[in-house]
Structure formats: structure tokens, C-alpha cells
Design an enzyme around this catalytic site. Structure first.
Site, PDB file in Angstrom:
ATOM      1  N   GLY A  12       0.769  -1.247   0.000  1.00 22.17           N
ATOM      2  CA  GLY A  12       0.000   0.000   0.000  1.00 22.17           C
ATOM      3  C   GLY A  12       0.795   1.289   0.000  1.00 22.17           C
ATOM      4  N   SER A  13       2.036   1.252  -0.478  1.00 22.20           N
ATOM      5  CA  SER A  13       2.795   2.518  -0.489  1.00 22.20           C
ATOM      6  C   SER A  13       2.211   3.508  -1.492  1.00 22.20           C
ATOM      7  CB  SER A  13       4.285   2.279  -0.744  1.00 22.20           C
ATOM      8  OG  SER A  13       4.513   1.723  -2.015  1.00 22.20           O
ATOM      9  N   ASN A  14       1.690   3.015  -2.610  1.00 22.90           N
ATOM     10  CA  ASN A  14       1.036   3.935  -3.549  1.00 22.90           C
ATOM     11  C   ASN A  14      -0.250   4.495  -2.955  1.00 22.90           C
ATOM     12  OD1 ASN A  14       2.324   4.158  -6.429  1.00 22.90           O
ATOM     13  ND2 ASN A  14       2.669   2.041  -5.754  1.00 22.90           N
ATOM     14  N   LYS A  58     -16.424 -15.515  -8.069  1.00 20.83           N
ATOM     15  CA  LYS A  58     -15.892 -14.167  -8.277  1.00 20.83           C
ATOM     16  C   LYS A  58     -16.997 -13.167  -8.610  1.00 20.83           C
ATOM     17  CE  LYS A  58     -12.119 -11.655 -10.343  1.00 20.83           C
ATOM     18  NZ  LYS A  58     -10.872 -11.749 -11.070  1.00 20.83           N
ATOM     19  N   MET A  83      -4.038  -7.176  -6.800  1.00 14.50           N
ATOM     20  CA  MET A  83      -3.478  -8.313  -7.540  1.00 14.50           C
ATOM     21  C   MET A  83      -4.532  -9.260  -8.105  1.00 14.50           C
ATOM     22  SD  MET A  83      -0.406  -7.405  -7.473  1.00 14.50           S
ATOM     23  CE  MET A  83       0.463  -8.827  -8.136  1.00 14.50           C
ATOM     24  N   ASN A 100      -5.257   1.848 -13.407  1.00 21.22           N
ATOM     25  CA  ASN A 100      -4.279   0.978 -12.746  1.00 21.22           C
ATOM     26  C   ASN A 100      -2.878   1.546 -12.939  1.00 21.22           C
ATOM     27  OD1 ASN A 100      -3.254  -1.458 -11.507  1.00 21.22           O
ATOM     28  ND2 ASN A 100      -2.635  -2.144 -13.542  1.00 21.22           N
ATOM     29  N   HIS A 102       1.079   0.382 -13.344  1.00 21.99           N
ATOM     30  CA  HIS A 102       1.903  -0.781 -13.651  1.00 21.99           C
ATOM     31  C   HIS A 102       3.382  -0.364 -13.631  1.00 21.99           C
ATOM     32  CE1 HIS A 102       2.929  -4.675 -15.200  1.00 21.99           C
ATOM     33  NE2 HIS A 102       3.714  -4.085 -16.077  1.00 21.99           N
TER      34      HIS A 102
HETATM   35  C1  GRF Z   1       3.422  -1.224  -7.459  1.00 23.28           C
HETATM   36  O1  GRF Z   1       4.713  -1.396  -7.980  1.00 23.28           O
HETATM   37  C2  GRF Z   1       2.392  -1.186  -8.544  1.00 23.28           C
HETATM   38  O2  GRF Z   1       2.861  -0.632  -9.729  1.00 23.28           O
HETATM   39  C3  GRF Z   1       2.110  -2.646  -8.763  1.00 23.28           C
HETATM   40  O3  GRF Z   1       2.148  -3.208  -7.478  1.00 23.28           O
HETATM   41  C4  GRF Z   1       3.011  -2.441  -6.648  1.00 23.28           C
HETATM   42  C5  GRF Z   1       2.234  -2.080  -5.418  1.00 23.28           C
HETATM   43  O4  GRF Z   1       3.031  -1.532  -4.421  1.00 23.28           O
HETATM   44  N1  GRF Z   1       0.876  -2.813  -9.467  1.00 23.28           N
HETATM   45  P1  GRF Z   1       2.367  -0.859  -3.155  1.00 23.28           P
HETATM   46  O5  GRF Z   1       1.391  -1.876  -2.561  1.00 23.28           O
HETATM   47  O6  GRF Z   1       1.639   0.379  -3.611  1.00 23.28           O
HETATM   48  O7  GRF Z   1       3.471  -0.544  -2.205  1.00 23.28           O
END
Ligand code: GRF
Length: 181
Positions: A12-14, A58, A83, A100, A102
Site C-alpha cells: 500500500g505505499s502507492n 468471483k 493483484m 491501474n 503498472h
Molecule cells: C506497485 O509497484 C504497482 O505498480 C504494482 O504493485 C506495486 C504495489 O506496491 N501494481 P504498493 O502496494 O503500492 O506498495
């Protein structure tokens, strides 16, 4: 005021970067023990978590997600390390409103290991992409992308860290642009 939800499966850093810059209505995790949920608590952001295995299939899982999104009148869903492939139920309700991030320069290195795959391919540069989500894996229309170099003295860790730094800059930029529209 447009409302944002973030979906994240793990670290969850993003999410954290997004929540520090924007008002996030809620974060959803498909893992009840994901670290992103602790981040949400610390930031005072509402969170929900439930798992696919708790549902018959699902489709039912995604019905629950759509209900949550509609209940909160969400305008934009930001996948950030979510994911799972987005299935037909969620797409039917929200296509055109899901983006999303990537960690590679699509269409180069799609899939779950974008950073590692670029590293193993010994590319001179990789990148980060923000794209609309469609039914494929990392195939939707690109919104914005940046190149990130691989330097001669990089290790996979330093390379990965540079990719993440680019993510933390690019994702808020794109969200800002979409919210201003
Ligand atoms: C990121 O590198 C994103 O691009 C990919 O998964 C990673 C997630 O990292 N889809 P975080 O959970 O946001 O730290």
C-alpha cells in the site's frame, strides 16, 4: 467533488502517497491482513477488506464490490497493487472509471512481475504506466507513462526503488488531471 476509492492487496505505499495528497473515500483490500489496512488506520482513511474465498464465486465477490462503490458514489477507482484481474461484473459497472498503475513501460513487461522481468531482460530503461482497466491483463488504453533508466551500477533493489519513486510522482499527477476534468 469527485470521489476516489483505492484498491490494494498488500503493502500500500502507492495508496499512502495518494491518500496524503487527496481525500480518499475508502480503501479496499482483498486480503484481511494486508499492511495497507494499517496504513489506512494511521491516515484515518476508511477501509474495507474481504476475500474472494469468502464468496461462492468471483461474480458474487464483485457484486459486493460494486455495492460498496455505489453506496459511496465513487467516481474513480484507483488500483494500486490490486493483484486480481478485474472481472466482468466490476467492469460492466465501472469501465471507464477504473485506472491501474503498472511498474513497467507497457506494452513492455505486463503481468505481475514487471520490475523483475525488465531487470532480467537487461533493458537500459523501463518505466511506469497508468492505464485504463479493461478485461485484459495490463492491456487498457495508456493514460500516461514515464521512462525510468536502469543505471550501470544498479542492483535490482536500487532499480526497483527508482521505479517506485517514479510511481509516487506519476500516480498523483494522473489522478489530479482526472479529477480536474
Ligand atoms: C506497485 O509497484 C504497482 O505498480 C504494482 O504493485 C506495486 C504495489 O506496491 N501494481 P504498493 O502496494 O503500492 O506498495
Amino acid at each position: 467533488m469527485k470521489k476516489i476509492a483505492v484498491f490494494a492487496s498488500g503493502n500500500g505505499s502507492n495508496f499512502q502517497v495518494i491518500a496524503e495528497e487527496f481525500s480518499v473515500e475508502f480503501v479496499f483490500s482483498d486480503h484481511r491482513d494486508a499492511y495497507v489496512l494499517e496504513r489506512a488506520d494511521k491516515l484515518g482513511v476508511l477501509s474495507y477488506a474481504f476475500e474472494l474465498k469468502e464468496f461462492e464465486n468471483k461474480a458474487d465477490y464483485e457484486v459486493a464490490l460494486v455495492e460498496l462503490l455505489e453506496e459511496h458514489q465513487i467516481d474513480l477507482v484507483c488500483l494500486a497493487g490490486y493483484m486480481k484481474i478485474v472481472g466482468p461484473i466490476l467492469l460492466a459497472a465501472y469501465e471507464g472509471r477504473i485506472i491501474n498503475i503498472h511498474p513497467a513501460y507497457l506494452p513492455e513487461f505486463p503481468g505481475a512481475h514487471g520490475i523483475e522481468d525488465a531487470w532480467n531482460a537487461r533493458v537500459g530503461q523501463s518505466g511506469v504506466t497508468i492505464h485504463w482497466v479493461d478485461s485484459g491483463v495490463d492491456t487498457g488504453k495508456v493514460i500516461k507513462q514515464v521512462r525510468v533508466p536502469r543505471l550501470a551500477d544498479d542492483t535490482i533493489d536500487s532499480f526497483e526503488a527508482r521505479i517506485h519513486e517514479a510511481e509516487y510522482k506519476l500516480y498523483p499527477e494522473v489522478i489530479r488531471e482526472l479529477l480536474d476534468k
